[in-house]
Design an enzyme around this catalytic site. Structure first.
Site, PDB file in Angstrom:
ATOM      1  CE  LYS A   1      35.051  29.093  32.582  1.00 18.02           C
ATOM      2  NZ  LYS A   1      33.660  29.281  33.008  1.00 18.02           N
TER       3      LYS A   1
ATOM      4  CB  SER B   1      31.335  29.947  35.307  1.00 19.90           C
ATOM      5  OG  SER B   1      32.485  29.173  35.564  1.00 19.90           O
TER       6      SER B   1
END
Length: 621
Positions: A200, A402
C-alpha cells in the site's frame, strides 16, 4: 454665484440624463440577452437525416468516461469551449446500431481529439469494432498522428492512413511520480503514516524520495501485464506478429534514423499503418467509396447526430435493471463534480431499492478508491438492496481498486475487463503535523487537557503517542474488516484473501484467477447476468441518474443544442448589427473555429456563441 448655480443645474441635468440613458440601455441589453436565451431554449435545428449511403464518423473528444458529469458540462459552458468527454456507452451504441443499419456503408475513426482512455475501455471498444467488421463493412482510420490509445483503436481498422508528417508513438505504460519527502523535511513538516499492507504505497510520495522495493515490484508487474495485453491485442487486430510491435517500440530511434528521421515512414515500413496521405486525399478516397456531398467531402454522419436520429423511445413499463455509475474518488458528503459522493450514491441506491419496477442493480465502478467510511456507506446500502431480494452485480471499468473494490466486494457477482486495474486490498491514512515548522519560525504551542487525547490530535502541536497508537489500531481494525468483507463476499478462505491483500494491485485477468472477480466481460454482459439472477425474461436497462437542478438542465440543453444554424446567424445579425457589434472582437475570435466545424460536418454549440455575444454586449457598454 449665478454662473456656478447655472453650471450646477446643467451638470446635474446632464448627469440625470446620462443615468436615464444608462438605465434604458441596460434594460435593452437585458432584453436582447433574454431573446437570445429564449431562442436557445425553444429553437432547435432541423432534424439530421442519415444519407442513404454514408460513413459513420466515430470522432470521440476528451476522455472516454463511463458517465459524463452534467455539472462539469455546465462549468465548460461558463468557462469557454472545452472538449467535452465522451461516454463509452455512446460509442458502443453507435457502433452496434450502425453494424445492422443498411444506410451505413463503413465506419471512419477520427481519433485526434480523444485525449484519454483506459486499457479496459480499449478492449471493450476494440471488441465492438470487431463486431462491426463481422457485418462485412470496412473500417477506415485517419490521423495526423496516433497516440498509444488512439492507435489501439485504429488497429482494428481495415486501413490506417497517417499524415506524411505524422507519427505513431507507443511509449508503453508507466511513468514517474513526484516525491516530496525532502521538501517536507526542509519545511519541518512531520508526516505520520498509518497503514496495513507492505504494497500500500499511496503515502510514499510524502515519506520517501523514491519507490520502495515492494511498490516498485508491484507497479512493474502491473504495467508489464497491461503492456503485454496491449501488444497482443494490437498485433492481433493488425494481423501482425507481436514481436513486430515490440521491435518498433524498443528500437524506434534506430528505425527512424534508418529513414532519415521520417517517423511516418518508419511506421509505414514496420506495417503499423497502410498509407501516408493528407486529409484531403483521404476524403477523396472515402468519397469514391460512399459518395460525395456538396461541401466536397464524403457522405458522412457524426456519431452523436447518428445516435440522435436512431434513438428509440423506451418501451412500456416493465421490469428494469438499474445501472449506477460510480466514477471518481470516493468521498463523504454531498454531491460534487468529479467524485463519488456517499450521500448521493446512497440516495440513488435507496431510490432503486424502493422502486418496485427495478428488480436488479448493476454498479459500474471506475474508481481508484477513497474514504473508508464513505465506501462502507455505499456498500452497506447495496447490501440492504440485496437483503430485499434484488441482486447486485458489480461491473468494473478501467479501475476498481482499494475503495473501488470495497464497494464491490459483497456484490452477488463481480465482472471485470481483463485489463481492469483492481485489488489494492489495504488501508492507509496520512496525517501531517506542523509543530516543528512553527517552531522554526518562532511559533510555539502549549496548553492543558484532561486526558492524553485532549491535545494529542492537534495538527499544529503534533500527535501524541496515545493518538498514534489509537490511529494505528483503528487502521488495523479497518484492514481486518476489509479482509472479512472480501472473504465473505467472494466465499474465499480468509488466509487466501490475506495472501492476495497487503495493498497488491492486479489486472482483471489476474483477479479472476485469484477468485477476486467472478467473470471477465463488459457492462452489457454484467447487465444480462443481473437480469438472470433476478429471473427476468423481459426487461429493460435504465440509468440511475442523479436528479439535476434546473440550472444544470438548462446548461446541458444549451451545450448540446444544435449547430450554428442560419436562424442563429440571422439573430446575431439582427441583435448586434444595429449596435455596430456585428462580429465584435470576442465573437470574431470564434469564426475560424466555426468555419472549421462547418466544413468538418460537426456541430457548434449555440451556448458558446451566446456566452461570447453576451460578454461582448456587456463590454460595449
Amino acid at each position: 454665484m449665478a454662473e456656478r448655480s447655472v453650471f450646477r443645474r446643467l451638470s446635474g441635468g446632464l448627469g440625470r440624463g446620462i443615468d436615464v440613458v444608462r438605465t434604458w440601455l441596460g434594460r435593452l441589453f437585458f432584453l436582447l440577452a433574454l431573446v437570445v436565451v429564449l431562442f436557445v431554449l425553444f429553437s432547435s435545428p432541423g432534424p439530421v437525416q442519415v444519407p442513404s449511403t454514408a460513413a459513420l464518423v466515430l470522432a470521440p473528444t476528451g476522455n472516454i468516461v463511463e458517465k459524463r458529469d452534467s455539472a462539469a458540462l455546465g462549468m465548460s459552458f461558463l468557462t469557454g469551449p472545452v472538449a467535452q468527454d465522451t461516454e463509452l456507452r455512446e460509442l458502443l451504441d453507435a457502433i452496434d446500431t450502425a453494424a445492422d443499419d443498411e444506410r451505413i456503408a463503413s465506419l471512419v475513426l477520427s481519433l485526434d481529439d480523444m485525449t484519454g482512455i483506459s486499457p479496459a475501455q480499449l478492449e471493450t471498444l476494440g471488441n465492438a469494432l470487431e463486431r462491426f467488421r463481422e457485418s462485412d463493412k470496412p473500417i477506415h482510420a485517419y490521423g495526423d498522428y496516433f497516440s498509444q490509445g488512439q492507435y489501439a483503436l485504429a488497429a482494428h481498422a481495415d486501413s490506417i492512413t497517417l499524415h506524411p508528417l505524422g507519427n505513431v508513438l507507443l511509449p508503453g505504460y508507466g511513468g514517474n511520480q513526484l516525491f516530496f519527502s525532502g521538501l517536507l523535511e526542509r519545511l519541518n513538516v512531520n508526516v505520520h503514516v498509518f497503514r496495513v499492507g507492505e504494497f500500500k504505497s499511496a503515502a510514499e510520495p510524502y515519506t520517501r524520495m523514491d519507490l520502495s522495493d515492494e511498490a516498485r515490484a508491484d507497479n512493474q508487474a502491473l504495467v508489464d501485464a497491461l503492456w503485454q495485453r496491449y501488444i497482443e491485442q494490437a498485433a492481433r487486430a493488425r494481423d501482425l506478429d507481436p514481436d513486430t510491435i515490440t521491435d518498433y517500440t524498443m528500437n524506434l530511434p534506430e528505425r527512424v534514423g534508418a529513414v532519415q528521421g521520417d517517423m511516418a515512414r518508419a511506421a509505414l515500413d514496420q506495417g503499423l499503418v497502410d498509407e501516408l496521405a493528407g486529409i484531403d486525399e483521404f476524403r477523396q478516397r472515402m468519397a469514391s467509396r460512399v459518395g460525395s456531398r456538396e461541401e466536397g467531402s464524403f457522405r458522412q454522419i457524426h456519431f452523436r447526430d447518428y445516435l440522435a436520429t436512431t434513438a428509440t423511445p423506451l418501451p412500456s413499463p416493465q421490469p428494469q435493471v438499474a445501472v449506477l455509475v460510480a466514477e471518481g474518488t470516493i468521498m463523504s458528503g454531498p454531491y460534487a463534480p468529479g467524485v463519488i459522493s456517499d450521500e448521493d450514491m446512497v440516495q440513488r441506491i435507496r431510490r432503486a431499492r424502493n422502486d418496485n419496477n427495478i428488480r436488479a442493480l448493476v454498479l459500474r465502478v471506475n474508481s481508484p478508491g477513497g474514504g473508508m467510511l464513505a465506501s462502507e456507506a455505499i456498500r452497506s446500502e447495496l447490501a440492504l438492496m440485496q437483503a430485499e431480494g434484488k441482486p447486485v452485480v458489480a461491473s468494473m471499468g478501467g479501475t476498481a481498486a482499494s475503495g473501488g473494490y470495497w464497494i464491490s466486494a459483497t456484490a452477488d457477482q463481480i465482472w471485470a475487463s481483463p485489463a481492469t486495474v483492481t485489488g489494492s486490498i489495504g488501508v492507509i491514512s496520512v496525517v501531517p503535523t506542523f509543530e516543528d515548522a512553527l517552531s522554526e519560525v518562532g511559533v510555539g504551542t502549549d496548553g492543558v487537557g484532561t486526558t492524553p487525547l485532549t491535545l494529542g490530535s492537534d495538527p499544529l502541536g503534533g500527535l501524541s503517542d496515545s493518538m498514534q497508537q489509537l490511529l494505528q489500531q483503528s487502521i488495523n481494525h479497518a484492514y481486518e474488516r476489509f479482509i472479512t468483507l472480501v472473504a465473505d463476499g467472494r466465499s474465499l478462505p480468509r488466509d487466501e484473501v490475506e495472501a492476495l491483500a497487503g495493498g497488491r494491485v492486479m489486472t482483471g485477468a489476474e483477479a479472476l484467477e485469484a477468485g477476486l472477480v467472478d467473470a471477465t466481460g463488459d457492462l452489457e454482459q454484467a447487465i444480462e447476468a443481473s437480469a438472470e439472477l433476478a429471473d427476468l425474461d423481459d426487461w429493460q436497462a435504465v440509468s440511475l441518474e442523479r436528479p439535476r437542478s434546473l440550472l444544470e438542465q438548462f446548461l446541458e440543453q444549451a451545450m448540446q443544442a444544435g449547430s450554428e444554424s442560419p436562424a442563429m446567424q440571422g439573430l446575431v445579425d439582427t441583435v448586434a448589427g444595429p449596435l455596430g457589434l456585428v462580429y465584435p472582437e470576442r465573437v470574431r475570435g470564434w469564426q475560424p473555429l466555426m468555419t472549421a466545424m462547418r466544413q468538418s460536418g460537426s456541430s457548434m454549440p449555440r451556448a458558446w456563441l451566446l456566452c461570447e455575444l453576451c460578454v461582448s454586449l456587456s463590454a460595449s457598454r
